[in-house]
Motif scaffolding. Structure first.
Motif, PDB file in Angstrom:
ATOM      1  N   ARG A  62      -8.457  27.430  -9.454  1.00 28.85           N
ATOM      2  CA  ARG A  62      -7.109  28.140  -9.917  1.00 28.85           C
ATOM      3  C   ARG A  62      -6.065  26.879  -9.851  1.00 28.85           C
ATOM      4  O   ARG A  62      -5.200  26.876 -10.511  1.00 28.85           O
ATOM      5  N   LEU A  63      -6.346  26.217  -8.859  1.00 29.51           N
ATOM      6  CA  LEU A  63      -5.352  25.047  -8.640  1.00 29.51           C
ATOM      7  C   LEU A  63      -5.813  23.732  -9.105  1.00 29.51           C
ATOM      8  O   LEU A  63      -5.124  22.814  -9.576  1.00 29.51           O
ATOM      9  N   TYR A 158      -0.053  30.729 -15.887  1.00 29.12           N
ATOM     10  CA  TYR A 158      -0.940  31.159 -14.978  1.00 29.12           C
ATOM     11  C   TYR A 158      -0.230  32.731 -14.385  1.00 29.12           C
ATOM     12  O   TYR A 158      -0.941  33.845 -14.199  1.00 29.12           O
TER      13      TYR A 158
END
Length: 191
Positions: A62-63, A158
């Protein structure tokens, strides 16, 4: 700031027009760098798509995907600054829109070891193109501007994906958005 205000702000910035994507209309190099990703549909969709795709992932991905994009994009600008020729830049950017859209539309879950290099490879093209528009701006402040704008677009994608409920209808909507992004990528490629 709530999510609705963030999305409205991103939409207004995205609608600011393509004139902001080209140097010579302003004197602030940071501003010209910051505005460049918002000025072209190809950059805008690719960067939003990275955020949407990252939201579909779990854990470190996700990062890592958005961060990897930003770092590789800066490397692409560095290649341009060093005079290294990168072939088929516009095709690479259009292909990134297509591929990122397909990843979302198909709800693909590539392993991070495959997804991160893919995202980074496409980011090189975006960074190279950003550098090509630098005009008389100082590279450091210009690059800081487009890196910050890119991170903001990733965050918008996101947050939009995470804001939507985890229902079947919301999943279909996310996949439809991915298909629409992929469709724009296909048009940009001339397919």
């Amino acid at each position: 700031m709530n999510t609705r205000k963030l999305l409205v702000s991103a939409a207004l910035a995205a609608a600011s027009g393509t004139a902001l994507a080209h140097p010579g209309h302003e004197t602030a190099s940071f501003f010209s760098g910051f505005s460049h990703p918002f000025g072209g549909l190809d950059h805008l969709l690719a960067m939003l798509a990275v955020g949407l795709y990252a939201a579909q992932r779990q854990g470190a991905a996700r990062l890592a995907l958005p961060a990897g994009f930003v770092l590789a994009m800066l490397a692409g600008a560095g290649l341009g600054a060093m005079g290294v020729a990168l072939p088929a830049v516009e095709s690479g950017i259009a292909l990134s829109v297509l591929v990122f859209g397909l990843l979302i539309a198909l709800a693909a879950r590539l392993p991070l070891a495959a997804g991160l290099p893919l995202v980074a490879a496409f980011a090189l093209f975006h960074g190279y193109a950003h550098h090509a528009e630098i005009g008389g701006a100082a590279l450091a402040s210009y690059a800081a501007g487009f890196a910050l704008a890119t991170a903001a677009l990733h965050a918008c994608g996101y947050l939009l994906a995470r804001w939507m409920p985890e229902t079947a209808a919301a999943q279909r909507l996310k996949r439809a958005a991915g298909a629409a992004i992929a469709g724009v990528g296909a048009v940009l490629l001339g397919a």
